[in-house]
Scaffold this motif. Structure first.
Motif, short mmCIF file in Angstrom:
data_model
loop_
_atom_site.label_atom_id
_atom_site.label_comp_id
_atom_site.label_asym_id
_atom_site.label_seq_id
_atom_site.Cartn_x
_atom_site.Cartn_y
_atom_site.Cartn_z
N GLN A 126 5.38 -1.71 9.76
CA GLN A 126 5.53 -0.39 10.35
C GLN A 126 5.66 0.73 9.32
O GLN A 126 5.59 1.90 9.65
N LYS A 132 -2.40 11.16 4.08
CA LYS A 132 -2.74 9.92 4.80
C LYS A 132 -3.65 9.00 3.99
O LYS A 132 -4.17 8.03 4.53
N PHE A 133 -3.86 9.32 2.71
CA PHE A 133 -4.72 8.47 1.89
C PHE A 133 -3.99 7.17 1.56
O PHE A 133 -2.87 7.20 1.05
N LEU A 134 -4.65 6.05 1.82
CA LEU A 134 -4.06 4.73 1.59
C LEU A 134 -4.61 4.12 0.32
O LEU A 134 -5.82 4.02 0.15
N PHE A 176 3.47 0.75 2.87
CA PHE A 176 3.16 -0.28 3.86
C PHE A 176 3.02 -1.63 3.19
O PHE A 176 2.34 -1.78 2.17
N TYR A 187 0.85 -1.18 0.00
CA TYR A 187 0.00 0.00 0.00
C TYR A 187 0.88 1.23 0.00
O TYR A 187 1.97 1.23 0.56
N GLN A 195 0.79 5.27 1.16
CA GLN A 195 0.08 6.31 1.91
C GLN A 195 0.70 7.66 1.60
O GLN A 195 1.88 7.88 1.87
N PHE A 214 -0.34 -5.20 9.22
CA PHE A 214 0.51 -4.25 8.52
C PHE A 214 1.90 -4.17 9.15
O PHE A 214 2.06 -4.32 10.36
N ILE A 229 -4.11 0.75 -2.41
CA ILE A 229 -3.43 -0.51 -2.69
C ILE A 229 -2.64 -0.39 -4.00
O ILE A 229 -3.07 0.26 -4.95
#
Lengths: 113, 113
Positions: A106, A41-43, A90, A35, A37, A104, A45
């Motif tokens: 770190q 903060k938008f996640l 991530f 993922y 980010q 997930f 895939i």
């Protein structure tokens, strides 16, 4: 005993370089993900692998290439890094293809200068 | 296609006060629903999930959520927040049987002493 581990945690590099991020999970899961980010903060895939096979490949530039040598590892290689690649990446894993729960790592904070 | 809307980008709340973080989703098929919490400079951790069965689900750290199919909502609540609850909270939806998970844009919970 870390379940999903990523290395490195921080990565600062110049534009145009090639870099890799490694991910390993010791949970015995079949499915792994990458993922991205962004700064808001938008996640989103990027990729999903199930038993070393690519399942999901979102609209990601082909400069990004995932590699899964075995089902416990999913590495991300990025060629010709650009400023816009700066983000937190991530890795995650889940037991099966149904995403009933994901674990997930770190995160790896990539900064391209 | 599936989507998730988190209606509040930031929620400030005083310590020991109750809080509700809102999440609405859309999907043409049955879904799995999740809330994840991200503490500063950390990866995401599962807070709670709804897969099937009882529409009221309990999670870690005293949080609970209710799946409301008619309202297509999955709001999470806590009756009394602590400073340690300060974090970013993400709602996510997965269409059953698929690995692709869509995350909301996050709600920053700020607990004020």
């Amino acid at each position: 005993d870390t379940a999903v581990s990523q290395t490195p945690k921080y990565l600062v590099t110049q534009m145009g370089n090639d870099k890799s991020i490694k991910c390993e999970q010791n949970l015995g899961h079949d499915t792994m993900y990458w993922y991205k980010q962004d700064s808001k903060k938008f996640l989103k895939i990027m990729f999903s692998y199930n038993n070393k096979e690519l399942i999901i490949n979102e609209t990601v530039p082909n400069r990004f290439s995932p590699k899964s040598p075995d089902k416990a590892h999913l590495n991300l290689h990025i060629n010709s890094l650009e400023l816009g690649d700066s983000a937190v990446y991530f890795c995650a894993s889940s037991q099966n293809q149904g995403f009933t729960e994901a674990f997930f790592g770190q995160g790896t904070r990539l900064t391209v200068v | 296609a599936q989507s998730v809307t988190q209606l509040d980008s930031q929620v400030p709340v005083f310590e020991e006060a109750p809080v509700e973080l809102r999440c609405n989703y859309s999907s043409s098929v049955s879904v799995y629903l999740f809330w994840y919490v991200q503490y500063p400079n950390q990866g995401l951790q599962l807070l709670l999930k709804y897969l099937s069965g009882s529409t009221l689900v309990k999670g870690i750290n005293g949080f609970e959520a209710e799946f409301n199919k008619s309202q297509t909502s999955f709001h999470v609540r806590k009756p009394s927040v602590h400073i340690s609850d300060t974090a970013e909270y993400f709602c996510a939806v997965s269409a059953g049987g698929y690995q692709k998970v869509t995350f909301g844009t996050g709600t920053k919970l700020q607990v004020i002493p």
